[in-house]
Design a protein around this motif. Structure first.
Motif, mmCIF file in Angstrom:
data_model
loop_
_atom_site.group_PDB
_atom_site.id
_atom_site.type_symbol
_atom_site.label_atom_id
_atom_site.label_comp_id
_atom_site.label_asym_id
_atom_site.label_seq_id
_atom_site.Cartn_x
_atom_site.Cartn_y
_atom_site.Cartn_z
ATOM 1 N N GLY A 64 14.231 -6.532 -1.729
ATOM 2 C CA GLY A 64 13.273 -5.452 -1.977
ATOM 3 C C GLY A 64 12.302 -5.227 -0.843
ATOM 4 N N THR A 65 11.306 -4.379 -1.112
ATOM 5 C CA THR A 65 10.290 -4.057 -0.102
ATOM 6 C C THR A 65 8.908 -4.169 -0.746
ATOM 7 O OG1 THR A 65 10.410 -1.748 -0.724
ATOM 8 C CG2 THR A 65 11.744 -2.435 1.155
ATOM 9 N N VAL A 66 7.894 -4.234 0.119
ATOM 10 C CA VAL A 66 6.528 -4.273 -0.396
ATOM 11 C C VAL A 66 5.637 -3.463 0.529
ATOM 12 C CG1 VAL A 66 6.072 -6.453 0.793
ATOM 13 C CG2 VAL A 66 4.628 -5.768 -1.114
ATOM 14 N N LEU A 67 4.655 -2.766 -0.084
ATOM 15 C CA LEU A 67 3.703 -2.035 0.762
ATOM 16 C C LEU A 67 2.351 -1.958 0.057
ATOM 17 C CD1 LEU A 67 3.243 1.076 -0.494
ATOM 18 C CD2 LEU A 67 5.539 1.352 0.380
ATOM 19 N N ALA A 68 1.311 -1.766 0.880
ATOM 20 C CA ALA A 68 -0.037 -1.633 0.335
ATOM 21 C C ALA A 68 -0.505 -0.211 0.589
ATOM 22 C CB ALA A 68 -0.972 -2.620 1.023
ATOM 23 N N ARG A 69 -1.245 0.339 -0.336
ATOM 24 C CA ARG A 69 -1.800 1.678 -0.103
ATOM 25 C C ARG A 69 -3.086 1.843 -0.920
ATOM 26 N NH1 ARG A 69 -0.279 4.524 -4.616
ATOM 27 N NH2 ARG A 69 1.635 3.818 -5.612
#
Ligand code: ADP
Ligand code: MG
Length: 455
Positions: free
Chosen positions: A434-439
């Motif tokens: 999977g992937t992970v991101l912050a926003r």
């Protein structure tokens, strides 16, 4: 192109081949011309002889009648002109054109000699023939000079040359085609190896397949495989080291913590209590750091046997939230779960729980009293979404990528920490595909969003 193996090999074969062909074309031109000249000279000689043989002597006068058949030999349809002159032994013209070039022959007895001259602005092949006239008690001779323009000779030359050159050209084209075919087949294993290397995942340390490539490339593959093996061994050693170090740190720290707690209960003075409280805080902090190090080293690829448990994210989130509920309550944070749709993923259950623990821990740690923290679990098409949203201070966009680096902490971060939490999150998410991101969260705050392939 300069670095293309195929172009280089092709160049090294085709360029010399073309040079050789050019050389050969010149050589075959020369030999074709010699052959065409020979044919022309033979015709000239035959024709001159048949003219000379017509010479007769009557009353000491030489008579010549040029037979039409002697000149018809040159009528090949190429539009050639024929010139002739017949002279007696003293050089007096008996028949034909007076100004036809002549030359003195080195050896008058040698019969005939031909050469190329320019006459009336036309190149001519010219032959001079001495012929004795036999008669009773008479020794006379005639000289026949016979020339033809070069149309027919040139046509023959071109024809002879074109045959030879055409064959060569066909040979070169065939060689080029076979060469291309050979290169294609020969380079195929190498290209397959390249594709296999390119298709490898960034974490793969599997040895390369050596069987398919040619003998010359086997040492390269073997060297690469040895290198991969070395990296694998070093990585394993590093893992063991970090794991052992973290373990070794943890045990005495836990003991220290227990002892400090016990001592605080036993002793009375405020100063001693404060000092022990400080010791206890440091040990707790170090204990947490070693725990994080341990988790991170476990999350790295290849450190644990890959597991693919079926994990229901909602169930997992409820368990994690239960564990931290007390802490959230103490800090006055409204902690909740928003499970719009159940979502299941495949992966290492322990590590996935660790991922969520770290995200929730961050939200509780960096949000002030009275904030709201929500864990959202949802299925979004082929992906399962798990995010932690808060309405705390948030972070500027420039930090959204960097906070996932190891030991990185955003500037002015007050609460204690090591900077390893989000590195663990990313490692676990990647391992599960999977992937992970912050926003930014609408209305302020931070969202950290993990997307995993849904099971
Ligand atoms: N929910 C959040 N709100 C604001 N800042 C955050 C949040 N989560 C993480 N951060 C920032 O990201 C940094 C990295 O987080 P992390 O990798 O978990 O390390 P640590 O929590 O040990 O500092 C933190 O130091 C903090 O500055
Ligand atoms: Mg953290």
């Amino acid at each position: 192109m300069r670095h293309s193996l195929r172009a280089q090999l092709l160049g090294w074969v085709l360029v010399p081949l073309l040079l050789l062909a050019a050389l050969n074309a010149t050589a075959s031109w020369i030999s074709a011309r010699a052959a065409a000249d020979l044919v022309t000279d033979r015709t000239l000689a035959a024709s001159a002889r048949s003219i000379a043989e017509q010479a007769t002597v009557e009353d000491d006068l030489i008579q010549v009648v040029v037979p039409p058949a002697a000149l018809e030999m040159f009528d090949t349809g190429s539009g050639d002109f024929v010139y002739y002159a017949v002279m007696d032994g003293a050089g007096r013209l008996l028949a034909g054109t007076a100004d036809l070039p002549r030359w003195s022959k080195i050896d008058p007895s040698s019969g005939s000699a031909a050469k190329e001259v320019v006459y009336r602005d036309r190149p001519l092949r010219l032959l001079m023939l001495d012929h004795p006239i036999a008669g009773p008690g008479l020794r006379a001779s005639v000289t026949v000079v016979l020339g033809t323009t070069l149309n027919s000779r040139n046509a023959l030359l071109l024809h002879l040359w074109a045959i030879g050159f055409g064959q060569q050209l066909a040979l070169i084209v065939a060689a080029g085609l076979f060469m291309l075919l050979g290169l294609r087949r020969g380079l195929a294993p190498l290209l397959r190896l390249r594709d296999a290397v390119l298709a490898r995942s960034s974490t793969s340390l599997e040895p390369l397949e050596a069987g398919a490539v040619q003998a010359e490339l086997q040492p390269l593959v073997a060297a690469l495989n040895r290198q991969i093996e070395r990296v694998q061994r070093q990585l394993a050693a590093q893992h063991r080291f970090v794991t052992n170090a973290a373990h070794q740190l943890r045990t005495p720290l836990t003991l220290l913590n227990v002892q400090a707690t016990y001592a605080r209960r036993q002793l009375g003075t405020a100063e001693q209590d404060a000092a022990l409280a400080a010791i206890q805080a440091s040990t707790q902090q170090m204990s947490r750091l070693s725990g994080q190090l341990l988790t991170l080293s476990r999350a790295e690829p290849g450190s644990r046997r890959a597991r693919s448990d079926l994990v229901d994210l909602g169930t997992m989130a409820r368990r994690v939230l239960d564990d931290v509920a007390e802490g959230a309550l103490a800090k006055g944070i409204d902690l909740g779960l928003d499970e719009a749709m159940s979502a299941t993923v495949r992966g290492d259950a322990t590590m996935l729980a660790e991922l969520l623990v770290n995200l929730v821990d961050n939200a509780l740690r960096y949000c002030p009293k009275g904030s709201t923290v929500t864990v959202v679990v949802r299925r979004d098409g082929e992906t399962a979404l798990c995010s932690v949203q808060d309405n705390g201070p948030g972070l500027p966009p420039s930090e959204w990528e960097r906070i996932f680096e190891r030991f990185y902490r955003a500037p002015d971060t007050q609460a204690e920490g090591s900077g390893l939490g989000l590195a663990i999150v990313r490692e676990v998410a990647t391992a599960a595909g999977g992937t992970v991101l912050a926003r930014r969260m609408e209305g302020g705050g931070l969202v950290v969003e993990v997307r995993l392939p849904a099971a």
